[in-house]
Enzyme design. Structure first.
Site, PDB file in Angstrom:
ATOM      1  N   SER A 119       1.495   1.005  -1.327  1.00 42.71           N
ATOM      2  CA  SER A 119       1.169   1.122   0.093  1.00 42.71           C
ATOM      3  C   SER A 119       0.803   2.546   0.481  1.00 42.71           C
ATOM      4  O   SER A 119       1.454   3.506   0.067  1.00 42.71           O
ATOM      5  CB  SER A 119       2.357   0.654   0.943  1.00 42.71           C
ATOM      6  N   ASP A 120      -0.227   2.666   1.301  1.00 42.28           N
ATOM      7  CA  ASP A 120      -0.536   3.937   1.940  1.00 42.28           C
ATOM      8  C   ASP A 120       0.599   4.263   2.916  1.00 42.28           C
ATOM      9  O   ASP A 120       1.260   3.364   3.429  1.00 42.28           O
ATOM     10  CB  ASP A 120      -1.867   3.805   2.688  1.00 42.28           C
ATOM     11  N   LYS A 121       0.832   5.548   3.177  1.00 43.54           N
ATOM     12  CA  LYS A 121       1.906   5.938   4.104  1.00 43.54           C
ATOM     13  C   LYS A 121       1.436   5.957   5.551  1.00 43.54           C
ATOM     14  O   LYS A 121       1.923   5.207   6.384  1.00 43.54           O
ATOM     15  CB  LYS A 121       2.463   7.323   3.736  1.00 43.54           C
ATOM     16  N   THR A 122       0.443   6.806   5.814  1.00 46.23           N
ATOM     17  CA  THR A 122       0.043   7.073   7.196  1.00 46.23           C
ATOM     18  C   THR A 122      -0.633   5.862   7.823  1.00 46.23           C
ATOM     19  O   THR A 122      -1.644   5.380   7.330  1.00 46.23           O
ATOM     20  CB  THR A 122      -0.906   8.288   7.249  1.00 46.23           C
ATOM     21  N   SER A 162      -2.245  -1.621  -0.012  1.00 47.11           N
ATOM     22  CA  SER A 162      -2.466  -1.623   1.435  1.00 47.11           C
ATOM     23  C   SER A 162      -2.881  -0.232   1.873  1.00 47.11           C
ATOM     24  O   SER A 162      -2.404   0.768   1.336  1.00 47.11           O
ATOM     25  CB  SER A 162      -1.192  -2.049   2.180  1.00 47.11           C
TER      26      SER A 162
END
Length: 676
Positions: A321-324, A626
């Site tokens: 997963s992407d963070k921001t 994601s």
């Protein structure tokens, strides 16, 4: 970024007056237009034909043809009808053409101001060439990759590429190490990023596909490298059916031949057996089941763009997963207040609206502690250029992310900028500039001129000689304050300081830096891009279901570690892998060893996200990725299933992914896994 301005201009055969029109025309011929190649989206016919690209479909087409040859018209008609129905259902569901290159193209299509022979011209960004001198201003999109030659108060939002939620302060006067990662190249401006504030003069060093954005475009427009789990299973199943049918036909034909049956009848019997064994109803049954799953997922805020992705999400064993904007709110928020020598205070509540509280370790601040909060909130709203207000039943805000975060924090404690400025009228101000790293406001207070200052902790520390305490003012203990600041930074917070003090400004003088001496340090503010409230429970649900979750971000390792700990993704720093570590790996085997046990990937460049996904696949995982930025696009494309954020995601992320989460909620991905 590793060369001086003079070296850059010399190597590009450019000057500070810009190129001549003739030289620009020559270079346009040599390098081509500053545009990404357009990929024509598939038409209805192509989408329809693509429904037949499956080994099982090939077998059924052959069966229909043979049935026609041997005059078994009913079988031929039935199989053809099944194939047609399957193709129609699939085409209707999938007619959402892949337009990744078009989405990227929109980001690049802008107007730009360039210097040619000392004169400023407004031209189409497609006409920009390496060596052009471009003038940037606040609000403009950067048209190409450029080295900054001169800058004033320049801040650029690079979240599109780096994934970092905080705008990057740019500087022209630095020369960086050759191994500096993308997110730290403060003397560069990258195509597609947005100028938040300030202005600059830059020289173009790369255009079109040679830019960082162009590298992403090349990755996105290629063929996807991973097959969906259902495709792999169907291929294996088809091979087994073919082997079984072939073996059965050989055995039966042999028996009939031994019994003396004519060759023509043996052939007809063998064909009849083959056609009867092939499961012609399976493709349409699968398609209908997937179409129903697609409709059910849509009710749970998950839009599926390719039928096969319905099952793929359910089969994934790993979510990268992407963070921001995915795990976090993509909204800088005040979460900590630290006053000199006291325990940290907590700021609770929402990140985008003033709902929440400011609390000490014991709860609500008492009357003495409230004096500290008064001073902090007054300074936060007076030395501020942002805006927050209630419009049409909703909270609206604009301005710098730090300014907005401070206004929301103060509002939670009951302090509003309009009221404070009426009590303390503004005399003069110094807006924030990247060169000085602070902003200040000069206000009337108790018949005196009082300066309120906010900015970089290191800058304000030198301006202060005293510190605010509940019972008054005491001499400043710099080492103790530095310890508090380091503690906040180690927890992943961005630290700024607040200070105030009475100053003497003559009638003929302008308010300036020289007046900011012997101030009183009020305290420190810890800002962070906070987790979405649903992220931690969603990660726990994935873990309970046997799905591993990792976070991939361009953020600093300290920030990534703090978020990872809050998500319960990792236990210690050994589970963090950084972009420079991946770059230093000698081969794929070393990368695979790093990714095997990693839970957080920090300071990662866009192309490295692709390397991570491919490594996880080599380690035996079915990977779902994601993300919401253009920097996520290559990884979204390469994964077994790409999941884009629909509300705040970029066009390229949405157009690259097979699945779109309409509410940008990580928990919806978990719902999609359940349906899959």
């Amino acid at each position: 970024y590793a060369l001086t301005s003079e070296q850059i201009l010399t190597s590009l055969e450019a000057s500070k007056l810009g190129l001549t029109q003739d030289e620009a025309a020559v270079r346009l011929q040599r390098y081509g237009p500053n545009a990404l190649p357009k990929k024509t989206p598939p038409g209805v016919l192509q989408v329809f034909v693509n429904q037949f690209k499956s080994p099982l479909i090939y077998v059924l087409v052959a069966a229909a043809f043979v049935s026609l040859v041997i005059n078994e018209y009913s079988d031929a008609i039935f199989i053809s009808a099944v194939l047609l129905l399957n193709a129609v259902i699939g085409s209707v569901q999938e007619y959402s053409a892949q337009r990744s290159a078009d989405a990227l193209q929109k980001m690049m299509m802008t107007q730009a101001r360039v210097l040619r022979e000392g004169e400023a011209y407004q031209i189409n960004s497609e006409e920009i060439v390496p060596g052009d001198l471009v003038l940037l201003e606040s609000g403009e999109r950067v048209p190409a990759d450029m080295r900054i030659l001169e800058s004033h108060n320049l801040e650029i939002d690079e979240s599109l590429l780096s994934g970092e939620s905080i705008a990057v302060v740019k500087r022209a006067d630095v020369v960086l190490d050759q191994n500096t990662v993308l997110g730290d190249r403060v003397n560069m401006a990258f195509a597609g990023s947005l100028v938040n504030r300030g202005r600059a003069q830059c020289v173009v060093v790369a255009t079109a596909l040679a830019t960082e954005l162009g590298t992403i475009a090349a990755s996105v427009t290629g063929d996807t490298s991973a097959k969906a789990p259902l495709q792999e299973r169907m291929e294996r199943f088809t091979q087994r059916v073919a082997m079984f049918v072939g073996g059965s036909v050989v055995v039966m034909a042999t028996i009939l031949f031994i019994r003396g049956m004519p060759i023509s009848e043996i052939f007809l019997s063998s064909v009849a057996l083959a056609v009867s064994v092939i499961p012609e109803g399976l493709p349409v049954a699968l398609t209908v089941a997937l179409a129903i799953g697609m409709r059910r997922m849509a009710k749970r805020d998950v839009i599926v763009r390719r039928l096969i992705a319905v099952e793929a999400l359910g089969s994934c064993t790993y979510i990268a997963s992407d963070k921001t904007g995915t795990l976090t709110a993509n909204q800088l928020t005040v979460r900590r207040l630290a006053f000199p020598g006291l325990d940290e205070w907590r700021v609770t509540g929402d990140s985008d609206q003033p709902i929440g509280s400011v609390l000490t370790e014991q709860g609500a601040p008492d009357s003495d502690q409230h004096k500290l909060l008064d001073q902090a909130c007054q300074c936060a709203v007076l030395a501020n250029e942002g805006y927050i207000g209630h419009q049409n039943g909703e909270w609206a805000h604009n301005g710098d992310a730090v300014d907005v975060a401070l206004l929301i924090m103060a509002h939670k404690a009951g302090y509003k900028r309009p009221e404070e400025t009426s009590h303390f009228p503004e005399i003069d101000s110094m807006p924030f500039e990247s060169e000085r790293l602070y902003s200040a406001s000069l206000n009337q207070a108790d018949g005196k001129s009082r300066a309120f200052v906010k900015g970089a902790f290191e800058k304000l520390l030198d301006m202060c000689s005293t510190a605010l305490q509940p019972d008054g003012v005491t001499p400043l203990d710099k080492s103790a304050i530095e310890t508090q600041a380091r503690q906040l930074a180690s927890e992943g917070y961005r630290v700024i300081a607040l200070a105030c003090g009475d100053v003497q400004v003559g009638e003929q003088e302008d308010f300036n830096h020289e007046h900011l001496v012997d101030l009183t340090l009020i305290g420190l503010v810890g800002l962070i891009d906070p987790l979405r409230p649903e992220s931690r429970p969603a990660v726990a649900k994935c873990r309970a279901a046997g799905i591993k979750v990792s976070m991939v971000t361009g953020d600093h390792p300290i920030t990534a570690y703090a978020i990872g700990r809050e998500l319960d993704l990792l236990e210690d720093e050994s589970q963090i892998v950084t972009g420079p570590q991946l770059k230093a790996a000698a081969n794929e085997a070393e990368i695979d060893l790093m990714t095997k046990d990693a839970a957080v990937f920090a300071r990662v460049e866009p192309t490295q996200k692709l390397d991570i996904v491919q490594s996880l696949q080599r380690n035996g995982h079915y990977v779902a990725v994601s993300g919401d930025g253009a920097n996520d696009a290559p990884a979204l494309r390469a994964a077994q299933v790409g999941v884009a954020m629909g509300k705040d995601g970029t066009d390229v992320a949405r157009e690259t992914a097979e699945i779109i989460v309409t509410d940008d909620n990580f928990d919806s991905i978990v719902d999609g896994v359940e349906e899959g």
